[in-house]
Write an enzyme that holds these catalytic residues in place. Sequence first.
Site, PDB file in Angstrom:
ATOM      1  N   ARG A   1     -21.592  -5.389  -4.219  1.00 42.13           N
ATOM      2  CA  ARG A   1     -20.643  -4.856  -5.201  1.00 42.13           C
ATOM      3  C   ARG A   1     -20.098  -6.111  -5.890  1.00 42.13           C
ATOM      4  O   ARG A   1     -19.210  -6.773  -5.358  1.00 42.13           O
ATOM      5  CB  ARG A   1     -19.537  -4.064  -4.516  1.00 42.13           C
ATOM      6  CG  ARG A   1     -20.068  -2.846  -3.747  1.00 42.13           C
ATOM      7  CD  ARG A   1     -18.937  -1.887  -3.456  1.00 42.13           C
ATOM      8  NE  ARG A   1     -19.286  -0.884  -2.466  1.00 42.13           N
ATOM      9  CZ  ARG A   1     -19.977   0.234  -2.742  1.00 42.13           C
ATOM     10  NH1 ARG A   1     -20.398   0.470  -3.955  1.00 42.13           N
ATOM     11  NH2 ARG A   1     -20.230   1.108  -1.799  1.00 42.13           N
TER      12      ARG A   1
ATOM     13  N   SER B   1     -27.876   6.549  -4.689  1.00 40.22           N
ATOM     14  CA  SER B   1     -26.549   6.712  -4.089  1.00 40.22           C
ATOM     15  C   SER B   1     -26.599   7.863  -3.104  1.00 40.22           C
ATOM     16  O   SER B   1     -27.249   8.869  -3.377  1.00 40.22           O
ATOM     17  CB  SER B   1     -25.518   7.030  -5.179  1.00 40.22           C
ATOM     18  OG  SER B   1     -24.311   7.450  -4.585  1.00 40.22           O
ATOM     19  N   ILE B   2     -25.902   7.714  -1.977  1.00 41.82           N
ATOM     20  CA  ILE B   2     -25.890   8.845  -1.034  1.00 41.82           C
ATOM     21  C   ILE B   2     -24.944   9.941  -1.521  1.00 41.82           C
ATOM     22  O   ILE B   2     -24.971  11.053  -1.013  1.00 41.82           O
ATOM     23  CB  ILE B   2     -25.488   8.421   0.399  1.00 41.82           C
ATOM     24  CG1 ILE B   2     -24.064   7.871   0.431  1.00 41.82           C
ATOM     25  CG2 ILE B   2     -26.492   7.449   0.992  1.00 41.82           C
ATOM     26  CD1 ILE B   2     -23.464   7.843   1.825  1.00 41.82           C
ATOM     27  N   ASP B   3     -24.089   9.626  -2.497  1.00 42.26           N
ATOM     28  CA  ASP B   3     -23.005  10.550  -2.850  1.00 42.26           C
ATOM     29  C   ASP B   3     -23.446  11.773  -3.665  1.00 42.26           C
ATOM     30  O   ASP B   3     -22.741  12.766  -3.712  1.00 42.26           O
ATOM     31  CB  ASP B   3     -21.912   9.802  -3.634  1.00 42.26           C
ATOM     32  CG  ASP B   3     -21.310   8.661  -2.830  1.00 42.26           C
ATOM     33  OD1 ASP B   3     -21.396   8.694  -1.592  1.00 42.26           O
ATOM     34  OD2 ASP B   3     -20.761   7.724  -3.444  1.00 42.26           O
TER      35      ASP B   3
ATOM     36  N   ARG C   1     -13.808  22.693  22.185  1.00 39.55           N
ATOM     37  CA  ARG C   1     -12.947  21.861  21.336  1.00 39.55           C
ATOM     38  C   ARG C   1     -13.153  22.142  19.847  1.00 39.55           C
ATOM     39  O   ARG C   1     -14.170  22.720  19.450  1.00 39.55           O
ATOM     40  CB  ARG C   1     -13.272  20.383  21.564  1.00 39.55           C
ATOM     41  CG  ARG C   1     -12.552  19.815  22.742  1.00 39.55           C
ATOM     42  CD  ARG C   1     -12.974  18.388  22.979  1.00 39.55           C
ATOM     43  NE  ARG C   1     -12.174  17.810  24.036  1.00 39.55           N
ATOM     44  CZ  ARG C   1     -12.530  16.756  24.757  1.00 39.55           C
ATOM     45  NH1 ARG C   1     -13.681  16.161  24.537  1.00 39.55           N
ATOM     46  NH2 ARG C   1     -11.753  16.285  25.695  1.00 39.55           N
TER      47      ARG C   1
ATOM     48  N   GLY D   1     -18.921  10.229   0.460  1.00 41.76           N
ATOM     49  CA  GLY D   1     -19.175  10.929  -0.806  1.00 41.76           C
ATOM     50  C   GLY D   1     -18.233  10.456  -1.899  1.00 41.76           C
ATOM     51  O   GLY D   1     -18.276  10.942  -3.017  1.00 41.76           O
ATOM     52  N   ARG D   2     -17.350   9.554  -1.553  1.00 40.29           N
ATOM     53  CA  ARG D   2     -16.339   9.056  -2.492  1.00 40.29           C
ATOM     54  C   ARG D   2     -15.563  10.227  -3.110  1.00 40.29           C
ATOM     55  O   ARG D   2     -14.969  10.983  -2.363  1.00 40.29           O
ATOM     56  CB  ARG D   2     -17.015   8.212  -3.572  1.00 40.29           C
ATOM     57  CG  ARG D   2     -16.141   7.071  -4.066  1.00 40.29           C
ATOM     58  CD  ARG D   2     -16.891   6.262  -5.081  1.00 40.29           C
ATOM     59  NE  ARG D   2     -17.792   5.323  -4.476  1.00 40.29           N
ATOM     60  CZ  ARG D   2     -17.466   4.090  -4.103  1.00 40.29           C
ATOM     61  NH1 ARG D   2     -16.238   3.673  -4.279  1.00 40.29           N
ATOM     62  NH2 ARG D   2     -18.341   3.279  -3.565  1.00 40.29           N
TER      63      ARG D   2
HETATM   64  O1  F6P Z   1     -21.105   5.171  -2.715  1.00 41.30           O
HETATM   65  C1  F6P Z   1     -21.600   5.187  -1.422  1.00 41.30           C
HETATM   66  C2  F6P Z   1     -20.502   5.073  -0.409  1.00 41.30           C
HETATM   67  O2  F6P Z   1     -21.071   5.107   0.879  1.00 41.30           O
HETATM   68  C3  F6P Z   1     -19.382   6.097  -0.522  1.00 41.30           C
HETATM   69  O3  F6P Z   1     -19.730   7.339   0.015  1.00 41.30           O
HETATM   70  C4  F6P Z   1     -18.247   5.410   0.188  1.00 41.30           C
HETATM   71  O4  F6P Z   1     -17.012   5.842  -0.317  1.00 41.30           O
HETATM   72  C5  F6P Z   1     -18.468   3.953  -0.139  1.00 41.30           C
HETATM   73  O5  F6P Z   1     -19.831   3.831  -0.549  1.00 41.30           O
HETATM   74  C6  F6P Z   1     -18.203   2.990   0.989  1.00 41.30           C
HETATM   75  O6  F6P Z   1     -18.324   1.707   0.490  1.00 41.30           O
HETATM   76  P1  F6P Z   1     -18.491   0.401   1.367  1.00 41.30           P
HETATM   77  O7  F6P Z   1     -19.845   0.439   2.001  1.00 41.30           O
HETATM   78  O8  F6P Z   1     -18.369  -0.699   0.383  1.00 41.30           O
HETATM   79  O9  F6P Z   1     -17.422   0.444   2.390  1.00 41.30           O
END
Ligand code: F6P
Length: 366
Positions: free
Chosen positions: A74, A150-152, A187, A195-196
């Site tokens: 990033r 992206s996994i989101d 439980r 998923g942001r």
């Molecule tokens: O965008 C992919 C993702 O895994 C999101 O689901 C999550 O919010 C974020 O990245 C986590 O980011 P990092 O790996 O920088 O902690």
Amino acid sequence: KKRIAVMTSGGDSPGMNAAVRAVVRTAIYDDCDVFAVKEGYQGLVDGGDSIVQMHWQDVRGFMSEGGTLIGTARCMDFKERKGRKLGAKHLVERGIDALIVCGGDGSLTGADLFRSEWPSLLEELVTDKDFTEAEILPYKSMSIVGLVGSIDNDMSGTDSTIGAYSALERIVEMVDYIDATAKSHSRAFVVEVMGRHCGWLALMAGIATGADYIFIPERPPKAGEWQQELKDVCLRHRAKGRRNNTVIVAEGAIDDELNAITSEDVKKVLVEIGLDTRVTILGHVQRGGVAVAHDRWLATLQGVDAVKAILEMTPETPSPLIGIEENKIIRMPLVESVKLTKSVAEAIESKDFDLAISLRDSEFID
Ligand code: F6P
């Protein structure tokens, strides 16, 4: 001869390696030179050894490896114009005139900005005497193509992003494990998934595991009322003989007043009705591991099309994003897709949740 660079950027996702493999091999097959930019945009900013020519055998075995083997980041430097100028310099230096970026909406927004600034970046490089007018002439237009990794699954305009189905598979597997121990102890479990700001993973995992309740940002429950509803649902299911409860919470979950709903908030509510409750935050296991078949073929078909798109582009063609719609690989202008994706967030911020759902273009959420 076209010289194409490929990079992966932002959070890694399963299937990115398959995308890189497809780009490298298609480019070579189509008689282009192909390069990998290591560590996403950071590799562009750094230049030098971070940009390496790729050969057919360099991507052997890539399909069945998780993460991204060419690295990702990033990158903060590329958010600054100074960083983008360095990126342009390093591409021109290596004679690269096309770039394929596989990443999420943030990375693709960066790609779009880079292309729009390209002419002025080149001008500055001439003013700074990095290159002469004659030297930059062949690079007047930079072809940029986006692949959504992206996994989101949060990009508008495409039905699925590379990696989303792999993460979903992993989540479902984990929830199945959790269900086994939950049933043993009668439980309740609150499972938080990634998923942001997008609820796709939570929703699909909830459906696939038969969860009692799902919290997603696009269809938020009523503030102050969801607590009772959650209690009623869980107790109703218990009354029918269910030995456990599973509540899936998207990490971006909110109520309709935009207050965050955390897994701890949910746990507190379940404890109030006497349920022995545990919280599991799945975290990065969701992103790791090998890609499922869906993501491998999606990345492969899209990687192939990304190279085709570059070979067919004219300087007037808007940068395309390679997507998939109703099982067909499609191209759409990257700017439009990025704009649509941003408008989902805006719709949520302005509490227009119906609009957010329609813009997410998922038939499932409603
Ligand atoms: O965008 C992919 C993702 O895994 C999101 O689901 C999550 O919010 C974020 O990245 C986590 O980011 P990092 O790996 O920088 O902690």
